[in-house]
Design a protein around this motif. Structure first.
Motif, PDB file in Angstrom:
ATOM      1  N   ASN A   1       0.786  -1.217  -0.126  1.00 45.59           N
ATOM      2  CA  ASN A   1       0.053  -0.065   0.042  1.00 45.59           C
ATOM      3  C   ASN A   1       0.946   1.264   0.057  1.00 45.59           C
ATOM      4  N   GLN A   2       2.279   1.039   0.245  1.00 45.92           N
ATOM      5  CA  GLN A   2       3.203   2.047   0.136  1.00 45.92           C
ATOM      6  C   GLN A   2       3.049   2.924  -1.263  1.00 45.92           C
ATOM      7  N   ILE A   3       2.581   2.150  -2.145  1.00 49.54           N
ATOM      8  CA  ILE A   3       2.510   2.911  -3.647  1.00 49.54           C
ATOM      9  C   ILE A   3       1.592   3.753  -3.936  1.00 49.54           C
ATOM     10  N   LEU A   4       0.547   3.974  -2.802  1.00 56.40           N
ATOM     11  CA  LEU A   4      -0.516   4.979  -2.954  1.00 56.40           C
ATOM     12  C   LEU A   4      -0.250   6.114  -2.020  1.00 56.40           C
ATOM     13  N   LEU A   5       1.084   6.373  -1.174  1.00 53.52           N
ATOM     14  CA  LEU A   5       1.408   7.245  -0.512  1.00 53.52           C
ATOM     15  C   LEU A   5       2.085   8.078  -1.213  1.00 53.52           C
ATOM     16  N   ALA A   6       2.106   9.392  -0.878  1.00 54.13           N
ATOM     17  CA  ALA A   6       2.938  10.485  -1.741  1.00 54.13           C
ATOM     18  C   ALA A   6       4.276  10.416  -1.469  1.00 54.13           C
TER      19      ALA A   6
END
Length: 680
Positions: A330-335
């Motif tokens: 889910n890090q891929i969605l964090l800025a």
């Protein structure tokens, strides 16, 4: 993809994994049939291109995204009960934080109907007089409330929390009933050491603002900055210095290597111990994605030197991204993850072109002339430093506009100074923890840095809003152009065309002329914004929720400031004005009802506006566009505005513009009220 992928063996592996991951994480709201259809399209493409090895990583990314993505809980509604959890928030300093909530990892929650929930994260609304430390065990009774918002200004933050797996907020029924039990851990020991270092800094530094800046710069604790400092740094283009990344990890790595050298430790042992010695610093920062990426790349570099193997930076970047997404997809969605990898990828792709540019420049300047190594070396270093700053600025331009509707070309010059200042500033801060007599030098460094940020903030540009899809297209196109192995001149032409297209898109975006009525939850007063033919007016600003909402509206319309008219002398009508003043978003403030003696809050508001050069009038001046009719009515341009709030809990609004008449009677409610009315 370019034809030289054999030079980067992890490139196709990484992007295949990303493709599979994005199908199930970015498209999580789509039906399973749509997701499987997209996966089938990718599989057919790989089979057509005979990329059989990449099919495994495409399927791995798909499975990883499907099973490990954060999903909304099935029983997503408010409930009361008993909470058993431990503190997992590493941003707490000496038991306290300036935020109203801290993060907890819940082991068990039992509601009044004996329904059992376990293994999830919550935001815990902490009492002000209680101290909480990392890894503390907590037992409390209260309400578990879903994190939702109807406001666009808050939705981005809610989505950010959801991407981190936080869907709930826990509100304890009584602070006295909270049971706290301390529990030791190795990570907690590192954070205690960090808190002791910061306590020594706070004790010796004279200015609180310098301590807040250093706290954020050393360990990425941005919650210690107040809203004015955050807004200044955001507008200055220097906020990246306060996100722990390769700059900070690299400086700490250099300090560690130099310290080991002073003790005559052999080079092989220095490089072998470096990744291990950097782990405590990573723990002190909370292990953000940018710091984790830098640590992995430095570890690969140091291990490669120990084994006498050359490491390729781009392969190291792909390896870091692969490991981080395996740990938490889910890090891929964090800025933070997106910024870090976007900028570093662009920098690695541009280094070769910068070297080529310096070589061509040397041939033109020094041909037939006496050669000076020192002048040549300094000139090339300056050119490369500016080139790196320019590439980082242009590659992150789309994301900066999307997240903050802000861009600052002047930061290109200021960043050159601040990047060189960061190393002595961080070094002197760590030394001052041991030798307090160097504190005046540290104060000077920090004050100079804060002054540069304030200077740069004056040149920020409001370019309007950019949609998420346009931001993604710009960023991917920028990286694709850099990745293509074409001539440098063609690359520059393609990048110039891309940037020009972005500017044209921002300038020709239609901005509606409309009237917005906003009323916060539980507020008696109403706030109104009028945007008409390039001019704007804000009537009342009831609270900080209203100020945040209208700040977002100003950003979307590329407006820096707005005039504010406050219809009465109650604090509930002007509380949000304080936030707008601190963010320097107001041209002027005018009170409609004259008062013989200002209230205490009005005096404080006047003091703040005077310090930030925002005129405040207790009665609309003669030269103002606002012409007062009586205590509840005034005229602004073609608008005749009447606001009556004599009835308890009810506000009556009547606005005339030519033949258009807007009449509303609004009652107090427990949810925000928003209405957008197009102007004729």
């Amino acid at each position: 993809m370019s034809i030289d992928c054999h030079a980067y063996p992890l490139e196709r592996v990484f992007w295949s994994f990303i493709a599979g991951l994005m199908i199930f994480i970015s498209w999580h709201e789509a039906s399973l049939l749509v997701q499987l259809s997209l996966l089938l399209i990718f599989l057919c493409f790989f089979l057509w291109k005979r990329l059989y090895a990449q099919i495994f990583f495409l399927l791995l990314g798909s499975l990883w995204g499907h099973f490990f993505q954060e999903r909304e809980p099935s029983n997503f509604k408010a409930m009361g009960g008993k909470l058993t959890a431990k503190v997992c928030d590493s941003q707490i300093i000496n038991g306290h934080t300036k935020r109203q909530s801290i993060e907890l990892q819940v082991s068990s929650f039992i509601n009044h109907q004996k329904h059992h929930l376990k293994d999830f994260k919550v935001l815990f609304q902490k009492p002000r007089d209680r101290a909480f430390h990392f890894n503390d065990q907590i037992i409390a009774y209260g309400s578990l409330v879903p994190l939702r918002s109807q406001l666009s200004s808050e939705q981005a933050y809610i989505n950010h929390l959801h991407s981190k797996g936080i869907y709930w907020k826990f509100i304890p029924s009584s602070p006295d009933e909270i049971q706290i039990e301390s529990a030791p851990s190795l990570q907690k020991s590192c954070l205690i050491l960090r808190d002791k270092l910061l306590s020594r800094l706070e004790k010796h530094l004279d200015h609180e603002g310098n301590y807040q800046v250093l706290t954020a710069m050393l360990f990425g604790l941005k919650q210690e900055l107040n809203s004015t400092q955050k807004d200044t740094l955001r507008r200055s283009g220097l906020m990246h210095i306060f996100a722990v990344s390769g700059l900070h990890v690299g400086i700490v790595a250099f300090i560690l290597l130099y310290t080991l050298r002073l003790f005559f430790i052999p080079v092989w042992w220095r490089l072998s111990l470096l990744p291990i010695l950097l782990i405590p610093y990573l723990v002190m920062t909370g292990i953000p994605a940018s710091a984790m990426r830098a640590w992995i790349m430095i570890s690969i570099w140091s291990i490669g030197l120990c084994l006498k193997k050359n490491s390729i930076s781009l392969n190291s970047l792909y390896c870091a991204g692969f490991i981080i997404l395996l740990i938490n997809p889910n890090q891929i969605l964090l800025a933070g993850f997106q910024f870090s990898f976007l900028v570093i990828f662009a920098l690695l792709m541009s280094i070769k072109n910068l070297d080529e540019f310096c070589r061509i420049l040397d041939e033109k300047i020094y041909w037939g002339a006496r050669f000076s190594f020192h002048k040549h070396h300094i000139k090339n270093k300056v050119i490369k430093a500016f080139g790196i700053t320019l590439v980082a600025y242009l590659s992150s331009l789309g994301m900066n506009i999307y997240l903050s509707a802000n861009s600052n070309p002047f930061s290109l010059a200021v960043n050159l100074l601040c990047i060189f200042l960061a190393a002595p500033l961080i070094t002197s801060a760590l030394i001052c923890c041991l030798f307090p007599f160097l504190t005046p030098l540290l104060d000077t460094f920090t004050s100079f840095f804060a002054g540069l940020a304030s200077l740069s903030a004056q040149f920020s540009l409001k370019l309007g809003s950019l949609s998420g899809i346009n931001c993604a297209l710009y960023s991917l196109a920028f990286l694709f152009i850099l990745r293509l192995r074409i001539k440098m001149k063609r690359q520059i032409y393609a990048l110039s065309l891309l940037i020009l297209s972005l500017i044209i898109l921002l300038q020709f975006k239609v901005r509606d002329e409309e009237l917005i009525i906003f009323r916060s939850a539980g507020q008696e007063q109403v706030s109104i914004a009028i945007f008409d033919k390039g001019d704007s007016l804000l009537i009342n600003c009831s609270d900080f929720q209203a100020s945040s909402f209208f700040t977002k509206e100003l950003d979307q319309r590329a407006l820096k400031k707005i005039d504010l008219v406050i219809c009465d002398n109650r604090k509930s009508s002007s509380l949000g004005a304080l936030s707008l003043i601190n963010k320097q978003r107001l041209h002027s403030i005018s009170f409609l009802k004259a008062r013989s003696r200002p209230t205490q809050f009005q005096q404080y508001l006047h003091q703040q506006s005077f310090e930030l050069n925002c005129p405040l009038y207790y009665d609309p001046p003669l030269q103002s566009k606002v012409q007062k009719i009586d205590d509840s009515s005034f005229q602004w341009r073609q608008f005749l505005i009447h606001i009556d709030n004599n009835d308890l809990g009810r506000v009556n609004i009547r606005i005339h513009k030519g033949a258009q008449v807007i009449e509303r009677s609004l009652v107090m409610s427990n949810y925000p009220q928003i209405e957008r009315i197009p102007l004729q």
